[in-house]
Design a protein around this motif. Structure first.
Motif, PDB file in Angstrom:
ATOM      1  N   SER A 145       0.895  -1.282   0.010  1.00  0.00           N
ATOM      2  CA  SER A 145       0.077  -0.202  -0.104  1.00  0.00           C
ATOM      3  C   SER A 145       0.756   1.322  -0.108  1.00  0.00           C
ATOM      4  O   SER A 145       0.711   2.149  -0.650  1.00  0.00           O
ATOM      5  N   HIS A 146       1.856   1.324   0.714  1.00  0.00           N
ATOM      6  CA  HIS A 146       2.694   2.439   0.946  1.00  0.00           C
ATOM      7  C   HIS A 146       3.672   2.690  -0.192  1.00  0.00           C
ATOM      8  O   HIS A 146       3.739   3.262  -0.944  1.00  0.00           O
ATOM      9  N   LYS A 188       4.642   6.031   7.391  1.00  0.00           N
ATOM     10  CA  LYS A 188       5.666   5.229   7.183  1.00  0.00           C
ATOM     11  C   LYS A 188       7.060   6.052   7.469  1.00  0.00           C
ATOM     12  O   LYS A 188       7.507   6.614   6.335  1.00  0.00           O
ATOM     13  N   LEU A 189       7.551   6.097   8.526  1.00  0.00           N
ATOM     14  CA  LEU A 189       8.847   6.821   8.740  1.00  0.00           C
ATOM     15  C   LEU A 189       9.961   6.019   9.288  1.00  0.00           C
ATOM     16  O   LEU A 189       9.608   5.259  10.205  1.00  0.00           O
ATOM     17  N   PRO A 190      11.225   6.359   8.994  1.00  0.00           N
ATOM     18  CA  PRO A 190      12.456   5.653   9.696  1.00  0.00           C
ATOM     19  C   PRO A 190      12.289   6.133  11.176  1.00  0.00           C
ATOM     20  O   PRO A 190      11.892   7.218  11.472  1.00  0.00           O
ATOM     21  N   LYS A 191      12.900   5.124  11.897  1.00  0.00           N
ATOM     22  CA  LYS A 191      13.314   5.627  13.403  1.00  0.00           C
ATOM     23  C   LYS A 191      11.821   5.833  14.195  1.00  0.00           C
ATOM     24  O   LYS A 191      11.592   4.724  14.923  1.00  0.00           O
ATOM     25  N   SER A 213       0.066   7.184   1.958  1.00  0.00           N
ATOM     26  CA  SER A 213      -0.261   6.469   0.574  1.00  0.00           C
ATOM     27  C   SER A 213      -1.409   5.499   1.366  1.00  0.00           C
ATOM     28  O   SER A 213      -2.200   4.837   0.474  1.00  0.00           O
ATOM     29  N   SER A 214      -1.151   5.256   2.730  1.00  0.00           N
ATOM     30  CA  SER A 214      -2.208   3.891   3.223  1.00  0.00           C
ATOM     31  C   SER A 214      -3.721   4.421   3.167  1.00  0.00           C
ATOM     32  O   SER A 214      -3.904   5.754   3.551  1.00  0.00           O
ATOM     33  N   LYS A 215      -4.447   3.615   2.616  1.00  0.00           N
ATOM     34  CA  LYS A 215      -5.943   3.796   2.749  1.00  0.00           C
ATOM     35  C   LYS A 215      -6.464   2.681   3.662  1.00  0.00           C
ATOM     36  O   LYS A 215      -7.440   2.289   3.830  1.00  0.00           O
ATOM     37  N   GLU A 216      -5.509   2.093   4.416  1.00  0.00           N
ATOM     38  CA  GLU A 216      -5.844   0.895   5.588  1.00  0.00           C
ATOM     39  C   GLU A 216      -6.773   1.673   6.396  1.00  0.00           C
ATOM     40  O   GLU A 216      -6.289   2.389   7.065  1.00  0.00           O
ATOM     41  N   GLU A 217      -8.043   0.983   6.885  1.00  0.00           N
ATOM     42  CA  GLU A 217      -8.964   1.391   7.535  1.00  0.00           C
ATOM     43  C   GLU A 217      -8.328   1.350   9.011  1.00  0.00           C
ATOM     44  O   GLU A 217      -8.670   2.448   9.911  1.00  0.00           O
ATOM     45  N   ARG A 218      -7.585   0.551   9.186  1.00  0.00           N
ATOM     46  CA  ARG A 218      -7.076   0.599  10.723  1.00  0.00           C
ATOM     47  C   ARG A 218      -6.123   1.833  10.905  1.00  0.00           C
ATOM     48  O   ARG A 218      -6.090   2.253  11.928  1.00  0.00           O
TER      49      ARG A 218
END
Lengths: 812, 137
Positions: A585-586, B61-64, B90-95
């Protein structure tokens, strides 16, 4: 008789030699004691055949066989004895001669007898058997019998010897004395007492004058002294039973008519002075006839056969009783022979097997035995032939109706005969077999189930195990069940105390229990067990027993462990899948965005440097980025389908289809689509997922009918057995059934993009969802003739659906 | 005229950073745009900055330190508690969405792959938070 004997002792001073010597039978049959009994009997009955062992003359008395060895006389075998023995002929071959012979009650030396000098006490007990007469060396020379005495009397009267103390002529009629009773000529001869004793009473009848002489012994027999009864024929006629009188007369007439060749011999009853019945055997003979053949004089004797008659009566009663017993016995009774033939059977055979005695008697009993039992029956007969008894032998007998019944035998051999009592044990046998079958059944069931049963008797502490408990615990059945203390040691050390606690608690609270525990086999194998127990109370409500089962749950425990492991693995792979999807996804989108972004930036900032063809390339880049994005989205959707939680509910498919079509119709208002939707097509499943199924299928139908001017889309239900099955049917492009398998694969497409756009993930998603519901999906169709997609959904009760993927928040 | 507050963009992907900056510039926003390239850096910037930014555009979504953790710390921090944070991902994840809001995100925006949509979305975001929205005092 004793009194009488004493009183007559004095009269024996000078017995007439010739009269007594006439009574001695000198031709005797004498055998050695080791002669077989049957041979001895044969000598009585046959006139021929005698071996060196036997002394026999042709004039021998056939009624007596004397047994003697060199030294002395052992006894005599009489006809009476043989008659007695013949009541049980089977026993005869087993008997030896010495066992049955009558010891000589009286042995007289010939010289003493003829000299009138027998031992004084000899006359005290009148011999009822022949008297042995011996010589100086005590060798048997003859015998005196009743018949011989009678014969001697007859001879004496016919030709009286000269009596030393009397010179009277032989007188047919004795002189009358003052008593007016006739005197016996024998009394004149002074041998009366001896003969009276030997004959136990005699009579003498002068027929023309109808005068009778009755000896003192005669009167004594009926309890009278000599002087109490007059010597007239009326005396005996008054004493005899009136109903027996005709018998006497008939016997007499017979005797006379045959001129003496038919014996005067009958058995009649007299009344004793004390009222008792005396049975008498009366034997007589006409000793004088006139020229016309009319009887002139007759003599005879009485023998008291009351005891014998009594014995006969008793024997007859006994026989009748036995006969009754034989008849009424509820057991099957029979007499058979070792040749295998029925001799006699009782009526019970009819009630049990349906045969009349006549059907069986004389028949071979093997003919009625079940063919499979014949061999064993023959073995039993062989055993009986060896004179061994047979007990509890069971075979099957055929009934008259052809069915078979189990008969249990108790048989006793006796010579060639078999005396048997038997019992119909068919029902018992059937019960036994039923019980045995049940037991086998139970045993097998226990073995297959790995389930043993046990009992713990509280008052005695006795523990009983079924075979399977031994098997489960690996204990040698030869050791028997342990006691309670030992039982505890069989269990895993960590479980012993707990087991004890639970059992004691169950006893205390009188409640059932159920616990899991472990045990080690003697070989160290660890087994997992489930033990259940229940208290059993006696009639007074006292707790007396625990009964229960022991179940080997080792396999189950293993499976549980396996399942736990598999679940953990599944959870782990689910987590991985989730991480993967997240990453897709990402991370897949980011470069796409970059490609798209920078190509647009390029076009925006330097657009004037590209010609139309260059700008079209940018369009193509954009189009592919879009398609890639769709693919990623659909893949993510598919993975979500696999991971999302499911909740079972009732879903109205009719509504879903209608709604989806309505939406599509809004987007494509010009499409002519006929919709066939029954009002209430209801399925059970997860509402979100099922709506995704319908949406995918309806969109497909819509898509693949788009090149037709009109279309028809149909929802239906066609249950297959118990499984509710639904379908969506269209009349569009369809597909070649040869490719039916590809239909449901991810990214599998049967049409090219220009014809029908799509990612090839839709039906894969449908399949995944249906499979998660435990159902199946398949398709039928033909090119240009439409397609039908079927899916089945098993009925599940409640909300229990298979667990879906869980959400974890362990990554970002 | 009040001093323009900065915009803090937390983005580790240089392509996304470039595209985001380009989109924000499209509106001629004058606000300073500070870029932090991982979660730790974002928190450091916030600690050191004198005037808090008008909005934090935070990637997940990030480093560290991942984005959601950064958000959690921001909300746990007394000074930053009411700082507007927009999850831009970018995530469309519901959670992710649910959790983002659960931790107190002010908005959740999916980065569209389509460039036009992306540019529109980001520029509107910038305009809204930098100009239209009245920040907490």
């Amino acid at each position: 008789m004793l009194m009488h004997a004493k009183s007559t002792l004095g009269m024996l001073e000078n017995p007439p030699k010739s009269a007594l010597s006439l009574a001695i039978v000198r031709a005797l049959t004498v055998v050695s004691p080791n002669t077989p009994l049957l041979d001895a009997i044969a000598l009585m009955t046959s006139s021929a055949g005698y071996s060196d062992d036997f002394k026999r003359s042709e004039t021998c008395d056939p009624n007596h066989v004397w047994v003697a060895d060199k030294e002395h006389i052992l006894g005599v075998l009489t006809v009476g004895k043989v008659v007695h023995l013949s009541a049980n002929p089977a026993a005869l071959p087993q008997l030896s001669l010495p066992q049955v012979l009558v010891p000589p009650l009286a042995i007289l030396s010939e010289s003493a007898l003829l000299d009138g000098d027998p031992p004084a006490d000899f006359w005290r007990s009148p011999p009822t058997v022949p008297i042995a007469v011996v010589d100086e060396q005590r060798h048997l020379v003859g015998m005196i019998t009743r018949d011989s005495v009678l014969t001697a009397i007859a001879a004496t009267l016919a030709d009286p010897p000269t009596a030393p103390n009397s010179s009277s002529p032989p007188a047919p009629i004795p002189t009358q004395d003052e008593t007016s009773s006739p005197r016996s000529p024998l009394s004149v001869l002074n041998v009366e007492a001896m003969f009276d004793t030997l004959l136990a009473g005699y009579w003498d009848w002068d027929i023309p004058t109808n005068q009778a002489y009755l000896s003192p012994g005669f009167k004594q027999m009926f309890g009278y002294a000599d002087h109490e009864l007059p010597n007239v024929p009326e005396t005996w006629q008054n004493l005899i039973f009136p109903e027996d009188l005709p018998k006497v007369k008939a016997s007499f007439e017979h005797h006379v008519a045959s001129h003496g060749s038919e014996p005067f011999d009958h058995e009649v009853r007299y009344r004793h002075k004390n009222g008792a019945t005396i049975w008498v055997n009366c034997v007589g003979e006409v000793v004088a006839w006139d020229a016309q053949g009319q009887p002139l004089r007759m003599i005879g004797c009485h023998i008291d056969i009351t005891q014998q008659k009594q014995a006969e009566l008793e024997m007859r009663q006994t026989k009748e009783e036995l006969e009754n017993f034989f008849t009424v016995a509820l057991d099957l009774l029979c007499i058979a022979d070792t040749q295998g033939y029925f001799r006699r059977v009782n009526r019970t055979w009819e009630t049990i097997l349906g045969y009349l005695p006549a059907d069986l008697e004389g028949q071979s009993f093997l003919a009625f035995v079940h063919p499979d039992d014949v061999e064993e029956t023959q073995a039993a007969i062989a055993q009986l032939s060896n004179q061994e008894r047979v007990q509890s032998f069971v075979n099957r007998y055929r009934c008259r109706d052809g069915s078979y019944r189990y008969i249990e035998w108790y048989s006793q051999p006796q010579g060639d005969l078999i005396y048997a009592a038997a019992r119909d044990i068919t029902e018992q046998r059937q019960l036994e077999m039923k019980l045995r079958r049940r037991e086998a059944h139970l045993k097998t069931a226990q073995r297959i189930a790995g389930l043993g049963s046990w009992e713990y008797d509280l008052p005695t502490g006795q523990i009983t195990w079924s075979d399977e408990v031994f098997e489960i615990l690996g204990r040698d059945p030869a050791l028997g069940a342990p006691n309670y203390a030992e039982l505890l040691t069989i269990y895993h050390p960590e479980d012993q105390a707990y087991h004890d606690l639970v059992v004691q608690e169950a006893i205390r609270t009188q409640q059932p229990y159920d616990l899991d525990l472990r045990a080690y086999h003697p070989d160290g194998t660890l087994v997992y067990l489930q033990a259940r127990g229940e208290p059993i109370f006696n009639a007074t409500g006292e707790l007396v027993q625990l009964v229960g089962i022991l179940l080997d749950i080792t396999e189950r425990k293993r499976a549980e462990a396996q399942l736990l492991q598999t679940s953990a693995q599944l959870a782990a792979s689910n987590d991985e899948l989730e991480a993967f999807a997240y990453s897709v996804s990402h991370d897949l989108r980011a470069p796409l965005r970059a490609i798209e972004g920078f190509s647009q930036a390029l076009l925006e900032d330097y657009g004037d440097q590209f010609d139309d063809s260059g700008r079209k390339y940018f369009d193509r880049i954009g189009h592919n980025v879009g398609r890639m994005n769709d693919l990623i989205s659909d893949l993510l959707a598919l993975s979500r389908v696999s991971r999302s939680a499911m909740t079972g509910t009732s879903v109205n498919l009719s509504h879903l289809v209608s709604a989806e079509i309505a939406e599509l119709q809004t987007i494509h208002p010009d499409r002519q689509v006929e919709l066939v939707v029954p009002p209430q097509v209801i399925a059970w499943g997860d509402a979100t997922l099922l709506s995704l199924v319908i949406s995918n299928l309806v969109q497909n139908a819509w898509k693949f009918t788009q090149h037709h001017p009109t279309a028809r889309i149909e929802l239906g239900q066609c249950d297959r057995g118990e499984q509710p099955t639904y379908f969506i049917r269209d009349d569009g492009a369809g597909f070649d059934m040869a490719h039916a398998d590809m239909l449901f694969g991810v990214f599998q497409r049967l049409h090219n993009m220009t014809e029908f756009p799509g990612t090839g993930v839709g039906l894969a998603t449908v399949k995944r969802i249906i499979q998660r519901h435990g159902g199946n999906v398949w398709a039928t169709g033909a090119v240009e003739q439409g397609a039908t997609i079927y899916f089945s959904l098993p009925v599940t009760s409640g909300t229990g659906m298979s667990p879906g993927g869980q959400h974890h928040h362990d990554s970002a | 005229m009040t001093q323009l507050k900065s915009i803090l963009l937390v983005e580790d992907n240089p392509d996304d950073e470039a595209l985001t900056l380009r989109a924000l510039r499209r509106n001629n926003l004058k606000n300073e745009i500070i870029v932090a390239r991982n979660g730790q850096e974002a928190l450091d910037v916030l600690s050191e900055i004198a005037v808090l930014p008008c909005v934090v555009l935070l990637d997940l979504k990030l480093p560290k330190i991942p984005g959601l953790e950064v958000l959690r710390r921001i909300r746990a921090h007394e000074r930053w508690r009411v700082l507007p944070v927009v999850l831009l991902t970018s995530s469309k994840e519901e959670r992710d969405i649910a959790e983002g809001y659960g931790l107190g995100a002010n908005s959740y925006v999916c980065k569209p792959v389509d460039f036009q949509q992306f540019t529109t979305a980001v520029s509107q975001l910038g305009l809204y938070w930098a100009v239209i929205n009245e920040p907490a005092p």
